[in-house]
Motif scaffolding. Sequence first.
Motif, mmCIF file in Angstrom:
data_model
loop_
_atom_site.group_PDB
_atom_site.id
_atom_site.type_symbol
_atom_site.label_atom_id
_atom_site.label_comp_id
_atom_site.label_asym_id
_atom_site.label_seq_id
_atom_site.Cartn_x
_atom_site.Cartn_y
_atom_site.Cartn_z
ATOM 1 N N ALA A 147 -99.495 -57.545 81.722
ATOM 2 C CA ALA A 147 -99.530 -56.305 82.508
ATOM 3 C C ALA A 147 -98.249 -55.508 82.299
ATOM 4 O O ALA A 147 -98.280 -54.275 82.179
ATOM 5 C CB ALA A 147 -99.729 -56.631 83.981
ATOM 6 N N ALA A 148 -97.100 -56.191 82.260
ATOM 7 C CA ALA A 148 -95.827 -55.499 82.041
ATOM 8 C C ALA A 148 -95.745 -54.923 80.630
ATOM 9 O O ALA A 148 -95.248 -53.813 80.426
ATOM 10 C CB ALA A 148 -94.669 -56.461 82.276
ATOM 11 N N ARG A 149 -96.252 -55.675 79.661
ATOM 12 C CA ARG A 149 -96.167 -55.219 78.258
ATOM 13 C C ARG A 149 -97.113 -54.057 77.968
ATOM 14 O O ARG A 149 -96.744 -53.089 77.301
ATOM 15 C CB ARG A 149 -96.476 -56.407 77.336
ATOM 16 C CG ARG A 149 -96.889 -56.071 75.905
ATOM 17 C CD ARG A 149 -95.832 -55.280 75.145
ATOM 18 N NE ARG A 149 -96.284 -54.938 73.799
ATOM 19 C CZ ARG A 149 -96.988 -53.867 73.465
ATOM 20 N NH1 ARG A 149 -97.348 -52.983 74.411
ATOM 21 N NH2 ARG A 149 -97.318 -53.643 72.207
ATOM 22 N N TYR A 150 -98.335 -54.125 78.445
ATOM 23 C CA TYR A 150 -99.333 -53.117 78.064
ATOM 24 C C TYR A 150 -99.458 -51.981 79.069
ATOM 25 O O TYR A 150 -99.868 -50.880 78.704
ATOM 26 C CB TYR A 150 -100.693 -53.789 77.849
ATOM 27 C CG TYR A 150 -100.749 -54.603 76.590
ATOM 28 C CD1 TYR A 150 -100.856 -53.988 75.345
ATOM 29 C CD2 TYR A 150 -100.677 -55.987 76.629
ATOM 30 C CE1 TYR A 150 -100.896 -54.736 74.176
ATOM 31 C CE2 TYR A 150 -100.718 -56.747 75.466
ATOM 32 C CZ TYR A 150 -100.826 -56.106 74.246
ATOM 33 O OH TYR A 150 -100.862 -56.853 73.090
ATOM 34 N N GLY A 183 -101.012 -51.373 84.858
ATOM 35 C CA GLY A 183 -101.583 -52.493 84.109
ATOM 36 C C GLY A 183 -102.567 -53.334 84.889
ATOM 37 O O GLY A 183 -102.794 -54.498 84.540
ATOM 38 N N ARG A 184 -103.168 -52.754 85.924
ATOM 39 C CA ARG A 184 -104.064 -53.541 86.767
ATOM 40 C C ARG A 184 -105.260 -54.087 85.981
ATOM 41 O O ARG A 184 -105.633 -55.253 86.135
ATOM 42 C CB ARG A 184 -104.555 -52.691 87.936
ATOM 43 C CG ARG A 184 -105.542 -53.400 88.850
ATOM 44 C CD ARG A 184 -105.890 -52.561 90.066
ATOM 45 N NE ARG A 184 -104.729 -52.371 90.924
ATOM 46 C CZ ARG A 184 -104.794 -51.803 92.133
ATOM 47 N NH1 ARG A 184 -105.954 -51.371 92.600
ATOM 48 N NH2 ARG A 184 -103.701 -51.665 92.857
ATOM 49 N N ALA A 185 -105.861 -53.279 85.116
ATOM 50 C CA ALA A 185 -107.038 -53.723 84.368
ATOM 51 C C ALA A 185 -106.680 -54.852 83.402
ATOM 52 O O ALA A 185 -107.394 -55.849 83.290
ATOM 53 C CB ALA A 185 -107.645 -52.545 83.611
ATOM 54 N N VAL A 186 -105.550 -54.690 82.690
ATOM 55 C CA VAL A 186 -105.106 -55.738 81.768
ATOM 56 C C VAL A 186 -104.807 -57.014 82.542
ATOM 57 O O VAL A 186 -105.155 -58.125 82.117
ATOM 58 C CB VAL A 186 -103.866 -55.271 80.977
ATOM 59 C CG1 VAL A 186 -103.277 -56.428 80.168
ATOM 60 C CG2 VAL A 186 -104.222 -54.120 80.060
ATOM 61 N N ARG A 196 -97.416 -50.538 68.329
ATOM 62 C CA ARG A 196 -98.497 -49.546 68.507
ATOM 63 C C ARG A 196 -99.608 -50.049 69.434
ATOM 64 O O ARG A 196 -100.419 -49.266 69.943
ATOM 65 C CB ARG A 196 -99.085 -49.211 67.126
ATOM 66 C CG ARG A 196 -100.099 -48.077 67.124
ATOM 67 C CD ARG A 196 -99.476 -46.761 67.556
ATOM 68 N NE ARG A 196 -100.420 -45.662 67.468
ATOM 69 C CZ ARG A 196 -101.400 -45.417 68.332
ATOM 70 N NH1 ARG A 196 -101.570 -46.223 69.364
ATOM 71 N NH2 ARG A 196 -102.193 -44.374 68.185
ATOM 72 N N ALA A 197 -99.678 -51.366 69.664
ATOM 73 C CA ALA A 197 -100.721 -51.922 70.534
ATOM 74 C C ALA A 197 -100.575 -51.355 71.944
ATOM 75 O O ALA A 197 -99.476 -51.342 72.509
ATOM 76 C CB ALA A 197 -100.630 -53.437 70.561
ATOM 77 N N ASN A 198 -101.676 -50.870 72.521
ATOM 78 C CA ASN A 198 -101.628 -50.287 73.857
ATOM 79 C C ASN A 198 -102.628 -50.976 74.786
ATOM 80 O O ASN A 198 -103.331 -51.904 74.383
ATOM 81 C CB ASN A 198 -101.886 -48.776 73.801
ATOM 82 C CG ASN A 198 -103.248 -48.450 73.198
ATOM 83 O OD1 ASN A 198 -104.156 -49.285 73.190
ATOM 84 N ND2 ASN A 198 -103.396 -47.240 72.686
ATOM 85 N N HIS A 199 -102.689 -50.497 76.030
ATOM 86 C CA HIS A 199 -103.521 -51.192 77.017
ATOM 87 C C HIS A 199 -105.010 -51.034 76.719
ATOM 88 O O HIS A 199 -105.800 -51.925 77.038
ATOM 89 C CB HIS A 199 -103.201 -50.713 78.439
ATOM 90 C CG HIS A 199 -103.615 -49.318 78.733
ATOM 91 N ND1 HIS A 199 -102.861 -48.226 78.389
ATOM 92 C CD2 HIS A 199 -104.722 -48.829 79.362
ATOM 93 C CE1 HIS A 199 -103.463 -47.124 78.788
ATOM 94 N NE2 HIS A 199 -104.597 -47.451 79.379
ATOM 95 N N TYR A 200 -105.413 -49.929 76.089
ATOM 96 C CA TYR A 200 -106.821 -49.785 75.711
ATOM 97 C C TYR A 200 -107.190 -50.836 74.656
ATOM 98 O O TYR A 200 -108.251 -51.465 74.716
ATOM 99 C CB TYR A 200 -107.089 -48.380 75.158
ATOM 100 C CG TYR A 200 -106.811 -47.271 76.140
ATOM 101 C CD1 TYR A 200 -107.624 -47.072 77.249
ATOM 102 C CD2 TYR A 200 -105.727 -46.419 75.952
ATOM 103 C CE1 TYR A 200 -107.371 -46.053 78.151
ATOM 104 C CE2 TYR A 200 -105.458 -45.395 76.854
ATOM 105 C CZ TYR A 200 -106.281 -45.215 77.957
ATOM 106 O OH TYR A 200 -106.018 -44.207 78.844
#
Length: 687
Positions: free
Chosen positions: A144-147, A153-156, A599-603
């Motif tokens: 959650a902190a990273r993404y 970051g609730r969904a992650v 480049r990795a994101n929460h989506y």
Amino acid sequence: MKTGRPFFQRLTRYYAIFAACFAGFLLALAILENEGMPRVWIGYMFLFATIVLYATIGVLARTSSVSEYYVAGRRVPALYNGMATAADWISAASFISLAGSLYLNGFDGLAFVMGWTGGYCLVALLIAPYLRRLGQYTIPDFLAARYGGPGDGRAVRLCAVAATILVSFTYVVAQIYAVGLIASRFTGVDFSVGIFLGLASILVCSFLGGMRAITWTQVSQYIIILVAFLIPAMWLSAKHSGNPIPQVAYGKLLPQLSAREAALAVDDKESAVRDVFRQRAEQVQRRLNGLPDSWEAGRAELQHYLDNVRLRNASLLEIRAAEWALIAYPKNADEAVTIWSAERDENLKRARPITPHATPFPGATREQSDIKRRNFLALAFCLMLGTAALPHILMRSYTTPSVDETRMSVFWTLFFILLIYLTIPALAVLVKYDVYTALVGSAFSDLPTWVSYWASVDKANPLISITDVNGDGIVQLAEIAIDGDVLVLATPEIAGLPYVISGLVAAGGLAAALSTADGLLLAISNALSHDVYYKIVDPKASTQKRVTISKLILLGVAFIAAYSASTKPGDILSLVGAAFSLAGSTLFPVLVAGVFWRRANHYGALAGMATGFAVCQFYMLHTNPVLGGTAAAQWFNIAPISAGVFGVPAGIAALVLVSLLTPPPDARRAALIRHIRSSEIPSGKDS
């Protein structure tokens, strides 16, 4: 309590005293056995003493501090964190089942050793130090902190919590199943009762003190595991080779074992027994081909037989046997398909020629050999990536004082794991050589007592069965059926060691199952209490309330897991293998991308976790007969246990594609990523 050299020295003194007391306990029991103490009492004393020990540590280490409960105050020295992590890692599958798998499958069983050992190398290189740098409490916390993303970051976080629960619950059921197996064998209690006895021990440790209590308990458990595993292996090694170092000696025995296998392969009596099993398989196949008429005819025949024995006033024993045969008969034609197919497959398995232990990927044809090779590589792949994503193992990265200590802790973990893992292949060869030379060819009238002991543990599904199929009164190899989960526990009796060593091995197996179960249950309860309750439901909850919620959740999850284990859902290795495929498919891509790809994101993280899980779960459901699937649905003939070989690439592809098609992480997230990667530079400071 302060960290540093004095703390390390104090711990060393405590565990040295513990080791000395444990040695004295073993010596006292050996003397009592020699004086005639009944075996059942020795089993009771081992079970009672170990549970009291773990309970004592749990009580002394009780805490209400969030930091102590979740991460042991981040003050565990590298050496002892390595021992605790090794105990957390060496589960019932490693201690009880792995040597049995090597015994039954020969070279092919090495996929587990290679996969699990290689997986911990991935933990050391790719993940552990970077997790410690960010200094969170749980794996969902880190993700959650990273993404980030909407709602911080609730969904992650929720997706990671779901993955943690699913993986850890599947794994913990296997551990509690092993606890029931051990407790029932060495105390004589019912299997289900044994499960709840072990559960009490688990709860006393994890419920009162969380990670703090579990850590100090796991160090003591590792000492017991190491001693319990090495003593029988060293004894067998000295007995058969004159060298007490099994890792070195078993290479000398392999040619002798191969020669014995070659002699048995051309033995006429062995061939005759295998022909009997082949004929039985053909008979079952004819019944399958004749469904549903064959099911109706079989049921009518059993009913007719029961009526006859009642009419002629047969003995009560004969009447009861006829009644049980009718009760055990399939309830309908659909159930008959499942039961008779399993019966046919078991007979075909025992009809197959002897597979040489040292032959890689054995098969009757080149195609069958290639299928085994693919499954070997697929399983090793899944176990490696699954290891690198197991929440209860990665959580231990948070318990050391610094990033440097985390790195050293990983080194010590590998060292302590290898002490066991290098012994496992040796033990499999030593036991196999003993059985093939001492048991095979002996008279049924001279069967050792351990055979009847283990056959009576679970009468519905005997762990050991030796039946005189051809009626010659001599034991043939094909007449022996040994469950892989029982081999290590029975090794002391197979080797002719005193029963006190059997109790020691049982205590080691119990320690392995309990240590892993403790970590798994804590991973589940912490994910629910910290990541769901505190981070989402009630962010203003007090420290005391957070710890209390975690304890209550742990209690509930433990009882649900114990109930699931009491239903005997499958063998230990199959359950554990499923957990590794799920962990690798769901969590490995997001963990590694979270560290190494800015480049990795929460989506992308959400897409990666969802896709990896969906593909892995789909494959398991459609190819595992236990879950309603069929072997015919397999892709490239890959077994369901290795479903992660499809789930991991799918998860990586989804993460990369969606991340590239959506906006990059914001400036705040980019700064956090740089902070995580800065752990490449040695640092002695906490985050």
